[in-house]
Design an enzyme around this catalytic site. Structure first.
Site, PDB file in Angstrom:
ATOM      1  N   LYS A   1       0.764 -44.917  12.199  1.00 13.69           N
ATOM      2  CA  LYS A   1       1.732 -46.003  12.088  1.00 13.69           C
ATOM      3  C   LYS A   1       1.715 -46.505  10.654  1.00 13.69           C
ATOM      4  O   LYS A   1       0.709 -47.040  10.179  1.00 13.69           O
ATOM      5  CB  LYS A   1       1.392 -47.153  13.038  1.00 13.69           C
ATOM      6  CG  LYS A   1       2.282 -48.384  12.778  1.00 13.69           C
ATOM      7  CD  LYS A   1       1.966 -49.567  13.670  1.00 13.69           C
ATOM      8  CE  LYS A   1       2.591 -50.830  13.090  1.00 13.69           C
ATOM      9  NZ  LYS A   1       2.359 -52.010  13.923  1.00 13.69           N
TER      10      LYS A   1
ATOM     11  N   ALA B   1       6.653 -55.698  16.905  1.00 10.95           N
ATOM     12  CA  ALA B   1       6.488 -57.050  16.367  1.00 10.95           C
ATOM     13  C   ALA B   1       7.518 -58.033  16.893  1.00 10.95           C
ATOM     14  O   ALA B   1       8.701 -57.739  16.984  1.00 10.95           O
ATOM     15  CB  ALA B   1       6.543 -57.074  14.849  1.00 10.95           C
TER      16      ALA B   1
END
Lengths: 67, 264
Positions: free
Chosen positions: B101, B188
């Site tokens: 990531k 997020a």
């Protein structure tokens, strides 16, 4: 003696210290770690041969929790 | 046919990806991860604690790579160079594991992605053989560029990291999904279960979260709620919701045969 930087902190080591000896002294033998020397990855397979030199900058990392 | 989620050539049953930070201890981390039903977990790469408790267990003993797909991240990196270095270390740490990531942050107040550095890092990492799942802004043009570079998943923010503000711009997420072929994963901003469900109803391929679970009063219970929300949202997306009919009611019960004193 030589002086190297480990994770940003200066450390004195005997001349001709190999990476594996440093790892051993730090209690990290057998742990999942990765090591970078002067910006380059040091493969685990070369820990026994690679001799540290004056001024080396080492980063030793582990996996921790993160998002 | 079973609804599978495929990223970088590997298929998963769960569409919930979870972070492993901010828990009070490893026991809670493990319980929450298990309750979430996730198969992909993010981890961070940090300097080893020099001379401190070398005997204590490590995260990877609690959550072994044999059981989970690990997604090492570059959280805390503010330059392409630091992000690339971090992931090279991660690859060495995880015996050549290439799925990562990437996130390159812009400033510590907003933790908003620096897309210029992110693009630079993505190019280097893809050239070095990494499979890059990339955290980015919800800009559809940047998302497409990241896909063209070769990223294996586009992971736009729904709102700021750790804010729990939910999905602030569903339209941008849809613009991204219309443009890219690789999986789109909201990364997020999710605060509670309904946020995760909405992301999935929009057609996102998955949701990645950490604080929404770890920051709940009862993280393990919230992990279970998120599992259900992601599954419910996905099912609703696949089912195809009814069209919205503004200002136009439509009764659910038969319109004939109603007893009445007004009509014969």
């Amino acid at each position: 003696m030589i002086t190297v930087s480990i994770n940003g902190a200066a450390r004195q080591l005997p001349n001709a210290t190999v990476v594996a000896a440093l790892i051993e002294e730090m209690g990290l033998t057998g742990k999942r770690i990765a090591l970078e020397r002067n910006g380059e990855i040091v493969p685990r397979s070369s820990f026994l041969q690679l001799m540290l030199e004056e001024g080396d900058k080492l980063e030793i990392v582990v996996a921790v929790g993160g998002g | 046919m079973k609804d599978k989620f495929t990223v970088a050539g590997k298929s998963y049953t769960s569409r919930l990806l979870v972070g492993t930070g901010k828990y009070k201890d490893f026991a809670e981390t493990k319980s929450a991860v298990e309750a979430s039903g996730t198969e992909i977990i993010t981890i961070a790469i940090r300097r080893s604690n020099i001379g401190q408790n070398p005997g204590e267990p490590s995260l990877l003993e609690i959550l072994p790579p044999s059981k989970y797909t690990l997604l090492p991240n570059t959280a805390g990196c503010y330059s392409a160079e630091d992000a690339v270095r971090t992931l090279r270390l991660a690859r060495e740490l995880l015996d050549g594991h290439s799925l990562v990531k990437l996130e390159v942050l812009g400033d510590p107040q907003s933790l908003y992605p620096n897309v210029v550095e992110t693009i630079a890092a993505a190019k280097t990492l893809v050239a070095e053989g990494f499979q890059v799942m990339v955290y980015t802004s919800d800009d559809p043009i940047i998302a497409k560029q990241l896909e063209d570079i070769g990223c294996v998943a586009i992971m736009p923010l729904a709102s700021l990291i750790g804010s729990g503000m939910g999905i602030l711009n569903p339209w941008n997420l849809q613009l991204i999904m219309e443009r890219v072929q690789v999986p789109v994963i909201v990364d997020a901003g999710v605060g509670t279960a309904s946020d995760a469900a909405i992301a999935m109803e929009l057609g996102c391929d998955g949701v990645l979260m950490n604080t929404a679970i770890a920051g709940a009063q009862q993280p393990v219970l919230m992990a279970a709620a998120m599992k259900q929300a992601v599954e419910a949202g996905r099912s609703a997306y696949l089912a195809g919701r009814m069209p919205k009919k503004l200002y136009s009611a439509s009764p659910s019960s038969p319109t004939s045969g109603i007893i009445s004193s007004k009509h014969s």
